[in-house]
Design an enzyme around this catalytic site. Structure first.
Site, short mmCIF file in Angstrom:
data_model
loop_
_atom_site.label_atom_id
_atom_site.label_comp_id
_atom_site.label_asym_id
_atom_site.label_seq_id
_atom_site.Cartn_x
_atom_site.Cartn_y
_atom_site.Cartn_z
N LYS A 50 8.78 36.03 4.20
CA LYS A 50 8.72 35.49 5.57
C LYS A 50 7.29 35.06 5.90
O LYS A 50 7.06 33.96 6.40
CB LYS A 50 9.17 36.57 6.56
CG LYS A 50 8.83 36.24 8.02
CD LYS A 50 9.39 37.26 8.98
CE LYS A 50 8.53 38.47 9.23
NZ LYS A 50 7.33 38.23 10.08
N ASN A 51 6.36 35.95 5.63
CA ASN A 51 4.99 35.69 6.07
C ASN A 51 4.24 34.70 5.18
O ASN A 51 3.10 34.35 5.47
CB ASN A 51 4.22 37.00 6.22
CG ASN A 51 4.77 37.81 7.40
OD1 ASN A 51 5.43 37.26 8.27
ND2 ASN A 51 4.50 39.11 7.41
N CYS B 52 7.35 40.21 17.77
CA CYS B 52 7.71 41.62 17.82
C CYS B 52 6.75 42.39 18.71
O CYS B 52 5.54 42.17 18.69
CB CYS B 52 7.67 42.22 16.41
SG CYS B 52 9.14 41.90 15.46
N ARG C 278 -1.89 42.93 19.65
CA ARG C 278 -1.95 41.72 18.84
C ARG C 278 -2.74 40.59 19.50
O ARG C 278 -2.19 39.53 19.82
CB ARG C 278 -0.54 41.25 18.47
CG ARG C 278 0.31 42.36 17.93
CD ARG C 278 1.60 41.89 17.36
NE ARG C 278 1.43 41.23 16.07
CZ ARG C 278 2.39 40.61 15.43
NH1 ARG C 278 3.58 40.54 15.97
NH2 ARG C 278 2.17 40.06 14.26
N PRO C 279 -4.03 40.79 19.71
CA PRO C 279 -4.83 39.75 20.36
C PRO C 279 -4.94 38.49 19.50
O PRO C 279 -4.75 38.54 18.29
CB PRO C 279 -6.20 40.42 20.51
CG PRO C 279 -6.22 41.53 19.54
CD PRO C 279 -4.81 41.96 19.32
N VAL C 280 -5.24 37.36 20.16
CA VAL C 280 -5.36 36.10 19.42
C VAL C 280 -6.81 35.57 19.45
O VAL C 280 -7.07 34.45 19.03
CB VAL C 280 -4.39 35.02 19.96
CG1 VAL C 280 -2.97 35.31 19.51
CG2 VAL C 280 -4.46 34.93 21.47
N ASP D 64 3.48 46.59 7.32
CA ASP D 64 4.87 46.12 7.44
C ASP D 64 5.85 46.97 6.63
O ASP D 64 7.07 46.78 6.72
CB ASP D 64 4.98 44.64 7.03
CG ASP D 64 4.26 43.73 8.02
OD1 ASP D 64 3.95 44.18 9.13
OD2 ASP D 64 4.00 42.57 7.66
N ARG E 290 15.55 38.75 11.68
CA ARG E 290 14.42 37.82 11.72
C ARG E 290 13.67 37.83 10.39
O ARG E 290 13.00 36.86 10.05
CB ARG E 290 13.41 38.23 12.81
CG ARG E 290 13.85 37.94 14.20
CD ARG E 290 12.80 38.38 15.17
NE ARG E 290 11.53 37.71 14.87
CZ ARG E 290 10.49 37.71 15.68
NH1 ARG E 290 10.55 38.36 16.82
NH2 ARG E 290 9.39 37.08 15.37
N1 EPU Z 1 -6.55 44.03 13.25
C1 EPU Z 1 -7.75 44.63 13.53
N2 EPU Z 1 -8.70 44.69 12.55
C2 EPU Z 1 -8.48 44.17 11.31
C3 EPU Z 1 -7.24 43.59 11.01
C4 EPU Z 1 -6.29 43.53 12.02
O1 EPU Z 1 -7.97 45.08 14.64
O2 EPU Z 1 -9.37 44.24 10.45
C5 EPU Z 1 -5.53 43.98 14.31
C6 EPU Z 1 -5.37 42.57 14.84
O3 EPU Z 1 -6.02 42.40 16.07
C7 EPU Z 1 -3.87 42.44 15.05
C8 EPU Z 1 -3.29 43.45 14.14
O4 EPU Z 1 -4.30 44.30 13.72
O5 EPU Z 1 -3.52 42.75 16.37
C9 EPU Z 1 -2.58 42.79 12.97
O6 EPU Z 1 -3.48 42.04 12.19
P1 EPU Z 1 -3.36 40.49 11.84
O7 EPU Z 1 -4.09 39.66 12.82
O8 EPU Z 1 -3.71 40.39 10.39
O9 EPU Z 1 -1.83 40.22 12.07
P2 EPU Z 1 -1.11 38.84 12.20
O10 EPU Z 1 -1.83 37.83 11.40
O11 EPU Z 1 -0.82 38.56 13.61
C10 EPU Z 1 0.44 39.15 10.08
C11 EPU Z 1 1.92 39.27 9.83
C12 EPU Z 1 2.44 40.56 10.44
C13 EPU Z 1 1.70 41.73 9.81
C14 EPU Z 1 0.17 41.54 9.96
C15 EPU Z 1 -0.64 42.58 9.23
C16 EPU Z 1 2.55 36.94 9.75
C17 EPU Z 1 3.30 35.81 10.35
N3 EPU Z 1 2.58 38.09 10.40
O12 EPU Z 1 0.28 39.15 11.50
O13 EPU Z 1 3.81 40.64 10.09
O14 EPU Z 1 2.08 42.93 10.42
O15 EPU Z 1 -0.22 40.25 9.46
O16 EPU Z 1 -0.39 42.51 7.85
O17 EPU Z 1 1.99 36.79 8.68
C18 EPU Z 1 6.01 41.52 10.22
O18 EPU Z 1 6.29 40.81 9.26
O19 EPU Z 1 6.77 42.42 10.66
C19 EPU Z 1 4.72 41.31 10.90
C20 EPU Z 1 4.47 41.76 12.12
#
Ligand code: EPU
Length: 422
Positions: A22-23, A116, A121-123, A303, A396
């Site tokens: 998925k990812n 989810c 999950r800040p952007v 995950d 999903r």
């Molecule tokens: N974060 C930190 N410090 C870090 C790394 C991450 O604080 O060094 C925090 C981030 O702020 C964020 C959270 O941890 O809120 C997750 O990190 P990341 O930004 O890497 O997540 P993402 O890119 O939004 C992807 C996957 C998620 C998976 C995460 C972590 C996709 C589309 N989504 O999300 O997948 O949990 O990486 O590996 O690639 C899932 O499949 O169930 C899912 C939620």
């Protein structure tokens, strides 16, 4: 609402074919916006999130065709850059449109993405990276408006080793003028898979699979046929299904890099052997407790944390989980406790589980994709029939779940239920 009914007790056995990740599929679909030529994606999983992103791409004017169950073709010759609210709110991964749209079309209108509910999950990291490349991004009434006169390469420092922020930065930098370095970059298998796709499209990227990625921008990217890497999380999930039910499974089409997952399975007494893309998993003599701390790849992935939490309820002795990434991703352990698990919550990020404990069937609401699949796994060993509400969230990310589990001997059925309006 979709509902699963799962009756515990069966030992799973047989062969299951792992789907594409998925990812990895979602960023690959977003990357198709970087070229006006056709992108053909193979090994795409048959899941709800792919359908949602396909709908978003179509709403932007891209030509999106599903050729067969796992093959899609996307041509984004002439597209607009404004994503509608209802579509963005259905998918966190719509954030992945930022990089490609700003890079090739110099603008984006993106409502705050949904997804989810597992934590804050800040952007911010995404915006910092894109601003670093010269984009202007403002928020107006929950909508992000991004513009640029053309992105310029820069040295980017990311505050978090974020998977999708790294992916956005790489996609944007691929068409920026000049050289970009991204540090510390995420190196999850899906990030590597995206970088390989971009290189095949003509991008110039060094340091793939390391914490420092260097991108020399090019003027144009071309179409490509790209195979989405298989899903390491689905592989780990079926491995846990074999171990928790005391069964034996052969997993085909598995990804090659499974080290953190196989290591932890073996630490728990599970026999797991890998031969290329074929993995065999059976419960060994006895499941034993372990200490699990999630982290960024190549450490143990968040995950898969809830699935291993379910397995720990059947393992001898003390297990502990430290989930620092998401503040709501241990809440599922409360439902496991209601089924009979011995769970001590230390704080929102840490729990201790003692096992093994028998589990009894329960009625459980699935709050998100990964907690939901953990409930399915727990229900597979619980006494009686469990009901799992909001199972559409599980679908999903797990294509053909009911069909796959049924073929392995599980008793599971799926029903569409009308939700009462209160
Ligand atoms: N974060 C930190 N410090 C870090 C790394 C991450 O604080 O060094 C925090 C981030 O702020 C964020 C959270 O941890 O809120 C997750 O990190 P990341 O930004 O890497 O997540 P993402 O890119 O939004 C992807 C996957 C998620 C998976 C995460 C972590 C996709 C589309 N989504 O999300 O997948 O949990 O990486 O590996 O690639 C899932 O499949 O169930 C899912 C939620």
């Amino acid at each position: 609402m979709t509902r699963f009914y799962v009756t515990g007790g069966a030992r799973l056995s047989g062969t299951v074919t792992i789907s594409g990740s998925k990812n990895a599929a979602l960023p690959a679909m977003a990357a198709a916006l970087l070229t006006d030529e056709t992108v053909r994606l193979t090994n795409v999983p048959k899941i709800g999130d792919v359908d949602t992103l396909a709908e978003i791409l179509r709403s932007l004017g891209a030509d999106v065709a599903q050729i067969d169950d796992n093959t899609w073709e996307i041509t984004a010759a002439d597209i607009t850059t404004a994503v509608t609210n209802d579509l963005a709110s259905r998918l966190r991964a719509s954030i992945l449109l930022l990089g490609p749209l700003l890079a090739r079309h110099h603008s984006i209108r993106l409502p705050h993405p949904g997804g989810c509910v597992i934590g804050k999950r800040p952007v911010g990291t995404h915006f910092e990276a894109l601003r670093g490349l010269g984009a202007e991004i403002v928020a107006e009434d929950g909508v992000y408006i991004g513009t640029t006169n053309g992105l310029t390469g820069a040295a980017l420092y990311l505050d978090e080793v974020s998977v999708t922020a790294t992916e956005n930065a790489v996609m944007a930098a691929a068409l920026a003028s000049g050289t970009t370095t991204i540090r510390p970059a995420a190196l999850e298998p899906h990030v590597v898979n995206l970088c390989e796709m971009l290189v095949a499209m003509g991008a110039n990227i060094e340091g793939i699979g390391t914490h420092t990625i260097t991108v020399h921008g090019v003027e144009k990217l071309r179409g490509v046929t790209h195979r989405v890497v298989s899903d390491e999380i689905e592989t780990g999930t079926y491995a846990v299904a074999a171990a928790i039910t005391g069964g034996e499974l052969t997993l085909l089409n598995a990804p090659l890099d499974l080290d953190p997952i196989l290591y932890k399975l073996r630490a728990m007494g599970v026999e797991a052997e890998q031969d290329g893309d074929r993995v065999t998993v059976r419960r060994g003599e006895e499941l034993v407790g372990t200490k699990l701390q999630v982290d960024t790849w190549p450490r143990f992935p968040t995950d898969l944390q809830p699935q291993f939490g379910a397995l720990m309820t059947q393992a001898k002795g003390k297990s502990s989980i430290h989930e620092w990434m998401y503040e709501s991703r241990l809440k599922y352990t409360e439902s496991l406790a209601a089924m009979g698990a011995d769970v001590t919550v230390i704080n929102p990020h840490q729990v201790v589980i003692h096992g093994p404990t028998p589990l009894t069937a329960s009625v459980i609401d699935s709050p998100d994709l990964r907690s939901g699949i953990a409930f399915v796994l727990a229900a597979l060993v619980a006494d009686g029939e469990s009901t799992i509400n909001h199972a559409q969230l599980i679908l999903r990310g797990y294509g053909g779940l009911v069909e796959k589990l049924t073929a392995l001997g599980a008793t599971i059925r799926q029903e569409e239920a009308v939700e009462a309006i209160v």
